[in-house]
Motif scaffolding. Structure first.
Motif, PDB file in Angstrom:
ATOM      1  N   LEU A 288     -52.284  31.715 -37.483  1.00  0.00           N
ATOM      2  CA  LEU A 288     -50.929  31.177 -37.534  1.00  0.00           C
ATOM      3  C   LEU A 288     -50.989  29.720 -37.125  1.00  0.00           C
ATOM      4  N   VAL A 289     -50.644  28.840 -38.052  1.00  0.00           N
ATOM      5  CA  VAL A 289     -50.778  27.406 -37.809  1.00  0.00           C
ATOM      6  C   VAL A 289     -49.396  26.800 -37.634  1.00  0.00           C
ATOM      7  N   SER A 290     -48.995  26.617 -36.388  1.00  0.00           N
ATOM      8  CA  SER A 290     -47.675  26.073 -36.077  1.00  0.00           C
ATOM      9  C   SER A 290     -47.567  25.844 -34.576  1.00  0.00           C
ATOM     10  N   SER A 291     -46.701  24.906 -34.193  1.00  0.00           N
ATOM     11  CA  SER A 291     -46.414  24.681 -32.776  1.00  0.00           C
ATOM     12  C   SER A 291     -45.050  25.247 -32.413  1.00  0.00           C
ATOM     13  N   ASP A 292     -44.476  26.043 -33.302  1.00  0.00           N
ATOM     14  CA  ASP A 292     -43.121  26.555 -33.157  1.00  0.00           C
ATOM     15  C   ASP A 292     -43.109  27.890 -32.408  1.00  0.00           C
ATOM     16  N   SER A 293     -42.350  27.949 -31.336  1.00  0.00           N
ATOM     17  CA  SER A 293     -42.280  29.168 -30.522  1.00  0.00           C
ATOM     18  C   SER A 293     -41.642  30.336 -31.256  1.00  0.00           C
ATOM     19  N   ASP A 294     -41.003  30.089 -32.413  1.00  0.00           N
ATOM     20  CA  ASP A 294     -40.372  31.172 -33.177  1.00  0.00           C
ATOM     21  C   ASP A 294     -41.386  32.215 -33.648  1.00  0.00           C
ATOM     22  N   PHE A 295     -42.667  31.866 -33.643  1.00  0.00           N
ATOM     23  CA  PHE A 295     -43.691  32.793 -34.118  1.00  0.00           C
ATOM     24  C   PHE A 295     -44.308  33.630 -33.000  1.00  0.00           C
ATOM     25  N   THR A 296     -43.762  33.521 -31.800  1.00  0.00           N
ATOM     26  CA  THR A 296     -44.302  34.254 -30.655  1.00  0.00           C
ATOM     27  C   THR A 296     -44.253  35.760 -30.883  1.00  0.00           C
ATOM     28  N   ARG A 297     -43.113  36.271 -31.301  1.00  0.00           N
ATOM     29  CA  ARG A 297     -42.981  37.712 -31.509  1.00  0.00           C
ATOM     30  C   ARG A 297     -43.856  38.182 -32.672  1.00  0.00           C
ATOM     31  N   LEU A 298     -43.997  37.350 -33.701  1.00  0.00           N
ATOM     32  CA  LEU A 298     -44.862  37.705 -34.819  1.00  0.00           C
ATOM     33  C   LEU A 298     -46.299  37.872 -34.349  1.00  0.00           C
ATOM     34  N   ALA A 299     -46.793  36.924 -33.556  1.00  0.00           N
ATOM     35  CA  ALA A 299     -48.163  37.009 -33.047  1.00  0.00           C
ATOM     36  C   ALA A 299     -48.358  38.277 -32.229  1.00  0.00           C
ATOM     37  N   ALA A 300     -47.378  38.588 -31.384  1.00  0.00           N
ATOM     38  CA  ALA A 300     -47.477  39.790 -30.557  1.00  0.00           C
ATOM     39  C   ALA A 300     -47.470  41.049 -31.421  1.00  0.00           C
ATOM     40  N   ARG A 301     -46.639  41.065 -32.457  1.00  0.00           N
ATOM     41  CA  ARG A 301     -46.544  42.241 -33.331  1.00  0.00           C
ATOM     42  C   ARG A 301     -47.848  42.469 -34.090  1.00  0.00           C
TER      43      ARG A 301
ATOM     44  N   THR B 132     -56.597  40.669 -34.964  1.00  0.00           N
ATOM     45  CA  THR B 132     -56.863  39.501 -34.136  1.00  0.00           C
ATOM     46  C   THR B 132     -55.992  38.343 -34.614  1.00  0.00           C
ATOM     47  N   VAL B 133     -55.391  37.630 -33.668  1.00  0.00           N
ATOM     48  CA  VAL B 133     -54.512  36.514 -34.014  1.00  0.00           C
ATOM     49  C   VAL B 133     -55.067  35.226 -33.421  1.00  0.00           C
ATOM     50  N   TYR B 134     -55.352  34.280 -34.308  1.00  0.00           N
ATOM     51  CA  TYR B 134     -55.777  32.940 -33.899  1.00  0.00           C
ATOM     52  C   TYR B 134     -54.611  31.984 -34.103  1.00  0.00           C
ATOM     53  N   GLY B 135     -54.232  31.292 -33.057  1.00  0.00           N
ATOM     54  CA  GLY B 135     -53.146  30.329 -33.160  1.00  0.00           C
ATOM     55  C   GLY B 135     -53.681  28.913 -33.204  1.00  0.00           C
ATOM     56  N   PHE B 136     -53.010  28.068 -33.959  1.00  0.00           N
ATOM     57  CA  PHE B 136     -53.371  26.649 -34.057  1.00  0.00           C
ATOM     58  C   PHE B 136     -52.101  25.829 -33.906  1.00  0.00           C
ATOM     59  N   GLY B 137     -52.067  24.936 -32.937  1.00  0.00           N
ATOM     60  CA  GLY B 137     -50.883  24.116 -32.748  1.00  0.00           C
ATOM     61  C   GLY B 137     -51.178  22.958 -31.809  1.00  0.00           C
ATOM     62  N   GLU B 138     -50.212  22.058 -31.685  1.00  0.00           N
ATOM     63  CA  GLU B 138     -50.389  20.898 -30.825  1.00  0.00           C
ATOM     64  C   GLU B 138     -50.250  21.303 -29.359  1.00  0.00           C
ATOM     65  N   GLN B 139     -50.662  20.409 -28.469  1.00  0.00           N
ATOM     66  CA  GLN B 139     -50.637  20.733 -27.048  1.00  0.00           C
ATOM     67  C   GLN B 139     -49.212  20.890 -26.510  1.00  0.00           C
TER      68      GLN B 139
ATOM     69  N   THR C  10     -47.216  22.958 -27.812  1.00  0.00           N
ATOM     70  CA  THR C  10     -46.854  24.331 -28.159  1.00  0.00           C
ATOM     71  C   THR C  10     -46.403  25.093 -26.912  1.00  0.00           C
ATOM     72  N   PRO C  11     -45.260  25.768 -26.970  1.00  0.00           N
ATOM     73  CA  PRO C  11     -44.776  26.533 -25.813  1.00  0.00           C
ATOM     74  C   PRO C  11     -45.780  27.596 -25.365  1.00  0.00           C
ATOM     75  N   LYS C  12     -45.879  27.794 -24.070  1.00  0.00           N
ATOM     76  CA  LYS C  12     -46.844  28.738 -23.500  1.00  0.00           C
ATOM     77  C   LYS C  12     -46.692  30.168 -24.016  1.00  0.00           C
ATOM     78  N   PRO C  13     -45.454  30.659 -24.265  1.00  0.00           N
ATOM     79  CA  PRO C  13     -45.342  32.037 -24.759  1.00  0.00           C
ATOM     80  C   PRO C  13     -46.094  32.271 -26.068  1.00  0.00           C
ATOM     81  N   LEU C  14     -46.062  31.297 -26.991  1.00  0.00           N
ATOM     82  CA  LEU C  14     -46.801  31.457 -28.243  1.00  0.00           C
ATOM     83  C   LEU C  14     -48.298  31.425 -27.990  1.00  0.00           C
TER      84      LEU C  14
END
Length: 249
Positions: free
Chosen positions: A106-119, A126-133, A135-139
């Motif tokens: 998931l390539v985004s710095s948007d916290s809206d994807f937090t629940r998606l990553a968890a799901r 396995t979920v690899y996240g890519f975002g700028e520094q 990026t909110p901690k919950p994501l």
């Protein structure tokens, strides 16, 4: 006769779906992004979401063909509402149930994807996240591994690409979390206080998905630890593996 099926399975690369939020991701990272993803598996699906009628995505249009990324058009139906996020989330759930995948990028710095990553993780992927520094901690915490895109930018000539230097990295401005590393060493070490470097690395990433030695100017964990001579001691084991312990432990 060898079991060719078993051999094939053991050599199989994990299959990954790469979903990019164009609104929150700069095109300058694309080279480094796919080089990084290749470390974890094969990007069998590559999609990028945005309103391609808007001029702000012009930079992405130039690199889509070079990297075989499928653009997904999503018009902004209402001002102030991010339709791109919804489109990416719907696609991710469709892929979860219709394709055999080992993981998602998931390539985004948007916290809206937090629940998606968890799901996705709840489903065993396995979920690899890519975002700028920023990026909110919950994501960040919702991913198995999170890579900050600042270290992926093309043409990076920071200390990370040169082996790194001790202490604070002048390019990143980040100081290695020495106390955190020391605590993990204590937790995973044996009775003799020595911890296997590979086990240490796994535990550091599990506890802090965003942990990445390149943020501190070092290509490898061993280089970072070697530079901190006042804190850690390394040795090579009988089988060639590296071991580490706290000097003041």
């Amino acid at each position: 006769m060898a079991d060719t099926t078993a051999i094939s399975e053991s050599n199989r690369q994990p299959t990954l779906a790469v979903l990019i939020d164009a609104d929150n991701t700069p095109p300058a990272i694309v080279e480094g992004l796919f080089e990084e993803i290749a470390k974890y598996g094969t990007a069998t699906i590559k999609r990028i979401y945005g309103d391609w009628t808007q001029p702000n995505l012009g930079g992405w249009k130039k690199v889509l063909l070079d990297h075989s990324i499928q653009p997904v058009q999503q018009f902004a139906y209402t001002t102030g509402k991010n339709a791109t996020d919804s489109s990416l989330i719907i696609d991710a759930m469709d892929l979860l149930y219709t394709r055999e995948l080992d993981g998602f990028c998931l390539v985004s710095s948007d916290s809206d994807f937090t629940r998606l990553a968890a799901r996705l993780r709840e489903a065993g992927l396995t979920v690899y996240g890519f975002g700028e520094q920023k990026t909110p901690k919950p994501l960040v915490a919702a991913c198995d591994k999170f890579i900050y895109t600042e270290i992926l930018r093309a043409g990076d000539d920071s200390a990370a690409s040169k082996g790194g230097k001790a202490g604070k990295d002048k390019t990143s401005g980040n100081t290695p979390p020495l106390k955190f590393i020391a605590r993990v060493i204590d937790d995973v070490s044996g009775e003799d206080d020595w911890a296997h470097l590979g086990v240490l690395g796994q535990n550091l990433s599990q506890r802090r998905p965003e942990f990445d030695t390149r943020l501190y100017g070092f290509r490898k964990l061993s280089e970072l630890l070697n530079a901190q001579t006042g804190h850690f001691e390394l040795k090579k084991g009988e089988n060639g593996g590296l071991w580490v312990k706290n000097k003041n432990g």
